[in-house]
Design a protein around this motif. Structure first.
Motif, short mmCIF file in Angstrom:
data_model
loop_
_atom_site.label_atom_id
_atom_site.label_comp_id
_atom_site.label_asym_id
_atom_site.label_seq_id
_atom_site.Cartn_x
_atom_site.Cartn_y
_atom_site.Cartn_z
N LYS A 1 0.87 -1.05 -0.12
CA LYS A 1 0.04 0.08 0.06
C LYS A 1 1.03 1.27 0.08
N ILE A 2 0.88 1.98 -1.26
CA ILE A 2 1.72 3.14 -1.22
C ILE A 2 0.99 4.24 -1.50
N TYR A 3 1.11 5.47 -0.73
CA TYR A 3 0.43 6.73 -0.85
C TYR A 3 0.76 7.57 -1.93
N LYS A 4 0.16 8.41 -2.04
CA LYS A 4 0.62 9.56 -3.16
C LYS A 4 1.75 10.31 -2.85
N ASN A 5 2.28 10.18 -1.33
CA ASN A 5 3.29 10.84 -1.04
C ASN A 5 4.58 10.09 -1.13
N GLY A 6 4.47 8.81 -1.66
CA GLY A 6 5.22 7.94 -1.59
C GLY A 6 5.47 7.06 -0.37
N ARG A 7 5.03 7.33 0.57
CA ARG A 7 5.02 6.44 1.79
C ARG A 7 4.19 5.44 1.73
N GLY A 8 4.39 4.32 2.72
CA GLY A 8 3.41 3.29 2.72
C GLY A 8 3.97 1.96 3.29
N VAL A 9 3.50 0.73 2.85
CA VAL A 9 4.32 -0.39 3.03
C VAL A 9 4.33 -1.35 2.04
N LYS A 10 5.41 -2.17 1.76
CA LYS A 10 5.68 -3.02 0.53
C LYS A 10 6.01 -4.31 0.81
N ASN A 11 5.49 -5.25 0.18
CA ASN A 11 5.74 -6.72 0.12
C ASN A 11 5.80 -7.12 1.79
N ILE A 12 4.49 -6.93 2.39
CA ILE A 12 4.60 -7.41 3.60
C ILE A 12 4.09 -8.89 3.93
N ASN A 13 4.76 -9.61 4.42
CA ASN A 13 4.25 -11.08 4.85
C ASN A 13 4.64 -11.46 6.06
N PHE A 14 3.45 -12.09 6.60
CA PHE A 14 3.82 -12.66 8.03
C PHE A 14 2.36 -13.51 8.36
N GLU A 15 2.47 -14.37 9.53
CA GLU A 15 1.31 -15.08 9.72
C GLU A 15 1.24 -15.14 11.40
N VAL A 16 -0.07 -15.09 11.93
CA VAL A 16 -0.35 -15.25 13.07
C VAL A 16 -1.16 -16.54 13.53
N TYR A 17 -0.75 -17.24 14.80
CA TYR A 17 -1.23 -18.40 14.87
C TYR A 17 -2.23 -18.25 16.29
N LYS A 18 -2.92 -19.36 16.47
CA LYS A 18 -4.02 -19.49 17.45
C LYS A 18 -3.57 -19.22 18.96
N GLY A 19 -4.04 -18.39 19.75
CA GLY A 19 -3.78 -18.26 21.30
C GLY A 19 -2.54 -17.54 21.35
N GLU A 20 -1.64 -17.08 20.28
CA GLU A 20 -0.55 -16.33 20.72
C GLU A 20 -0.59 -14.72 20.86
N VAL A 21 0.12 -14.07 21.42
CA VAL A 21 0.12 -12.56 21.46
C VAL A 21 1.28 -12.39 20.48
N PHE A 22 0.88 -11.77 19.37
CA PHE A 22 1.95 -11.33 18.26
C PHE A 22 2.29 -10.00 18.34
N GLY A 23 3.48 -9.58 18.35
CA GLY A 23 3.95 -8.24 18.54
C GLY A 23 4.09 -7.64 17.19
N PHE A 24 3.94 -6.72 16.90
CA PHE A 24 4.29 -5.71 15.77
C PHE A 24 4.88 -4.65 16.04
N LEU A 25 6.16 -4.52 15.93
CA LEU A 25 7.14 -3.58 16.55
C LEU A 25 7.65 -2.80 15.55
N GLY A 26 7.51 -1.43 15.71
CA GLY A 26 8.27 -0.34 14.87
C GLY A 26 8.11 1.11 15.28
N PRO A 27 8.94 2.08 14.83
CA PRO A 27 8.76 3.24 15.30
C PRO A 27 7.44 3.96 14.67
N ASN A 28 7.23 5.16 15.19
CA ASN A 28 6.14 5.94 14.87
C ASN A 28 6.33 6.17 13.13
N GLY A 29 5.29 6.05 12.30
CA GLY A 29 5.55 6.49 10.92
C GLY A 29 5.95 5.29 10.09
N ALA A 30 6.39 4.11 11.04
CA ALA A 30 6.93 2.87 9.94
C ALA A 30 5.94 2.33 9.30
#
Length: 242
Positions: A12-41
């Motif tokens: 997902k790329i915005y008009k200003n060029g920022r966004g995310v690209k080629n994101i791949n991950f999986e989450v499994y039952k019963g886990e607490v999955f952390g998504f870590l990154g700075p503000n604006g990442a």
């Protein structure tokens, strides 16, 4: 292990060029999955894509094995989420906030509302107006709204952000308890590396719209280095040097 969430090549790329690209991950039952990154990442962009709040250019999102874009209602029906900030009615009581939220679901009774308030430990304040709540109590009420439909998968954006030490510990322990005792799967976004380390079983790290690590066990990380913070910094340094 049962796969709850699968994200493939999400871009997902915005008009200003920022966004995310080629994101791949999986989450499994019963886990607490952390998504870590700075503000604006790109954390919020991805969370919104997961629940269908924004469009994506490429890629797929599947929840409980159902493609979100092919059958939205089926994919999302067991999902609860609070992304960015919860829209609380400050002039109303905690109970009435949940009463209004219950209109979006079928067969939510007064007993169900009381049970959720009890789960998040604010039942004794159910008839108090939310404007008088501390930040921690508001966070608990927001969590109650996310849990109201008895979801199997819950997405929370910075659930401990701004809380004091006691409130942070209480929120963290509540999430861990719900995952363990009720097998609710949590997807937790945060820029606080220490909180992710204490709360989550696996972590994905995002940096400038790209995943540096897409779901490594925190227990395995701590066998390699002293802390998640050290792993995070070394991962980012490797990414910068590419």
């Amino acid at each position: 292990m049962e796969k709850i969430l699968e994200v493939n090549n999400l871009t997902k790329i915005y008009k200003n060029g920022r966004g995310v690209k080629n994101i791949n991950f999986e989450v499994y039952k019963g886990e607490v999955f952390g998504f870590l990154g700075p503000n604006g990442a790109g954390k919020t962009t991805i969370m919104k894509a997961i629940v269908g709040l924004n469009t994506i250019q490429t890629g797929t999102v599947s929840i409980f094995g159902t493609n979100l874009h092919e059958n939205f209602e089926e994919a999302i029906k067991h999902v609860g989420s609070i992304i960015e900030t919860a829209d609380l009615y400050l002039y109303m009581t905690a109970y009435n906030n949940l009463k209004i939220a219950s209109r979006f679901y079928k067969s939510i009774s007064e007993t169900d509302i009381d049970e959720i308030l009890d789960v998040v430990k604010i039942k004794e304040y159910k008839n108090e107006k939310v404007r008088n709540f501390s930040l921690g109590m508001k966070q608990r009420l927001a969590l109650a709204i996310a849990l109201l439909s008895k979801p199997k998968f819950v997405i929370l954006d910075e659930p401990t952000n701004g809380l004091d030490i006691e409130g942070t510990i209480e929120m963290r322990n509540l999430i861990i308890k719900l995952a363990k005792e009720q097998q609710i799967t949590f997807f937790i976004s945060s820029h606080l590396v220490h909180e992710i380390e204490l709360m989550c079983s696996r972590v994905a790290i995002i940096h400038y719209g790209e995943l540096v690590n897409n779901g490594k066990e925190i227990s395995e990380i701590k066998k390699e280095v002293n802390s998640l913070e050290e792993f995070y910094m070394s991962s980012i340094k490797k990414e910068v040097l590419k």
